[in-house]
Write an enzyme that holds these catalytic residues in place. Sequence first.
Site, PDB file in Angstrom:
ATOM      1  N   GLY A   1     -49.466  -2.786  15.961  1.00 46.45           N
ATOM      2  CA  GLY A   1     -49.386  -3.007  14.403  1.00 46.45           C
ATOM      3  C   GLY A   1     -50.282  -3.948  13.879  1.00 46.45           C
ATOM      4  O   GLY A   1     -51.458  -3.942  14.469  1.00 46.45           O
ATOM      5  N   ASN A   2     -50.134  -4.250  12.582  1.00 48.72           N
ATOM      6  CA  ASN A   2     -51.254  -5.079  11.940  1.00 48.72           C
ATOM      7  C   ASN A   2     -50.752  -6.267  11.054  1.00 48.72           C
ATOM      8  O   ASN A   2     -49.298  -6.263  10.994  1.00 48.72           O
ATOM      9  CB  ASN A   2     -52.265  -4.062  11.084  1.00 48.72           C
ATOM     10  CG  ASN A   2     -51.526  -3.484  10.143  1.00 48.72           C
ATOM     11  OD1 ASN A   2     -50.888  -3.938   8.951  1.00 48.72           O
ATOM     12  ND2 ASN A   2     -51.410  -2.088  10.273  1.00 48.72           N
ATOM     13  N   ARG A   3     -51.313  -6.775  10.271  1.00 46.22           N
ATOM     14  CA  ARG A   3     -50.972  -8.192   9.802  1.00 46.22           C
ATOM     15  C   ARG A   3     -50.280  -8.048   8.518  1.00 46.22           C
ATOM     16  O   ARG A   3     -49.918  -8.520   7.490  1.00 46.22           O
ATOM     17  CB  ARG A   3     -52.044  -9.436   9.895  1.00 46.22           C
ATOM     18  CG  ARG A   3     -52.013  -9.960  11.142  1.00 46.22           C
ATOM     19  CD  ARG A   3     -53.293 -10.894  11.277  1.00 46.22           C
ATOM     20  NE  ARG A   3     -53.006 -11.949  10.180  1.00 46.22           N
ATOM     21  CZ  ARG A   3     -53.907 -12.712   9.628  1.00 46.22           C
ATOM     22  NH1 ARG A   3     -55.136 -12.612   9.781  1.00 46.22           N
ATOM     23  NH2 ARG A   3     -53.762 -13.709   8.618  1.00 46.22           N
ATOM     24  N   SER A   4     -50.567  -6.635   7.832  1.00 46.31           N
ATOM     25  CA  SER A   4     -49.845  -6.216   6.403  1.00 46.31           C
ATOM     26  C   SER A   4     -48.606  -6.804   6.367  1.00 46.31           C
ATOM     27  O   SER A   4     -47.535  -6.408   7.207  1.00 46.31           O
ATOM     28  CB  SER A   4     -50.108  -4.956   6.170  1.00 46.31           C
ATOM     29  OG  SER A   4     -49.660  -4.857   5.019  1.00 46.31           O
TER      30      SER A   4
END
Length: 413
Positions: free
Chosen positions: A209-212
């Site tokens: 995943g990512n931090r958005s």
Amino acid sequence: MAVPACPRVVLGVAGGIAAYKAVELLRLLSESGCEVTVVPTKSCLRFVGAPTWAALSGRPVPEDLWSQVHEVPHVRLGQEADLVVVAPATADLLGRAAHGLADDLLTNVLLTARCPVVLAPAMHTEMWEHAATRANVALLRARGVLVVEPAVGRLTGADSGKGRLPEPGELAELCRRVLAGTEQDLSGRRVVVSAGGTREHLDPVRFLGNRSSGKQGYALARRAAARGAQVVLVSAVSAGALADPTGVCVVRVTSALELRDVVLAEASSADAVVMAAAVADYRPVERAAYKRKKSGPLTVELVQNPDVLAELVAARAAGQVLVGFAAETGDDDGDALFHGRAKLARKGCDLLVVNQVGDPGYPTGFEVDDNAATVLSAGGSSTDIPVGSKDVLADAVWDLVRAFWTGTLAATD
Ligand code: CTP
């Protein structure tokens, strides 16, 4: 147009259990200086009685077509109103309004009103999704009525799903903006916004995943709806992490491939698409059916995801505005804007919102409530948006999108 000093608002209340929430809406509208006349339907009065409406509005409550006939209320109320808002609007009320029936005072008011009309539906999911209701809503929207998208959550009884009346505070805020008039400059437009970070599953419990956080995308959707656009929000934010913006149709997705399918389908009839989502560039080649067990080093093979923005550019209809987002840093080759400009050219979109991450004085853009950016246009213009709330940045982006639609910002500027 400025908000009238003491706007005359007709608050229609139809016969649904959510009528109790309209009591709070009435209080908020009155406290904000509106002169509110409540027009309940007969069924509404079975849920909340006339004394409640009279006491809180400080005005008589016309209970049917046949009271105070000498004042011709069935015409006068609609003619004199600055805003008519119906909350909750039941499936029955939507049907009668769509077909121009005038069998009670509220439907008469709707036919005589020349001011903005806001309908806030509330009903069970099955009723909201029924083809008859969908057709009635489409007809009303085509005529310029602002039909608010219902919220998702607890419904009457044990059920939950789409069909809940949005919270009174949100509806009051929407009324305030509609009364201000200037806020409806995107009305008649259909826009798609993607938000959040996609998750690329390795197995049923783990993902890349990512931090958005999705906050900027949600702000874009919220502001577009507040300014009158019909909005589809393709959300890769986990359910419950952010409240659904009022008046927005939210479609939930998880992976980049799911996001791509929904965005491309919705984009075919959209006037603008804003890709605020952080779409994963890669996904695991294999998604294990069972939770992977550890056994020494693990190598995961990744395959590249499709570039959704590039596909949108390839399929774009004439007049459609496409907006990308990019978080960039400077390096030995050039500063963040240099890389932003190269990305804009590479992607072929109309606008690129560049977050200059890592620059002193700039918030990171991730998770925080503030944001700052520079918006680059394909024609070469550049607009700095100083640090402010994500709503402020969203408004600035919609101003630029609107400038494309109205021809004040051309692709060659
Ligand atoms: N985007 C997309 N599909 C992808 C990746 C990104 O539509 N597979 C969109 C994002 O939503 C964003 C824009 O493209 O609006 C730029 O995203 P970014 O990750 O900065 O672009 P990339 O093309 O992945 O470039 P980079 O090589 O710098 O990661």
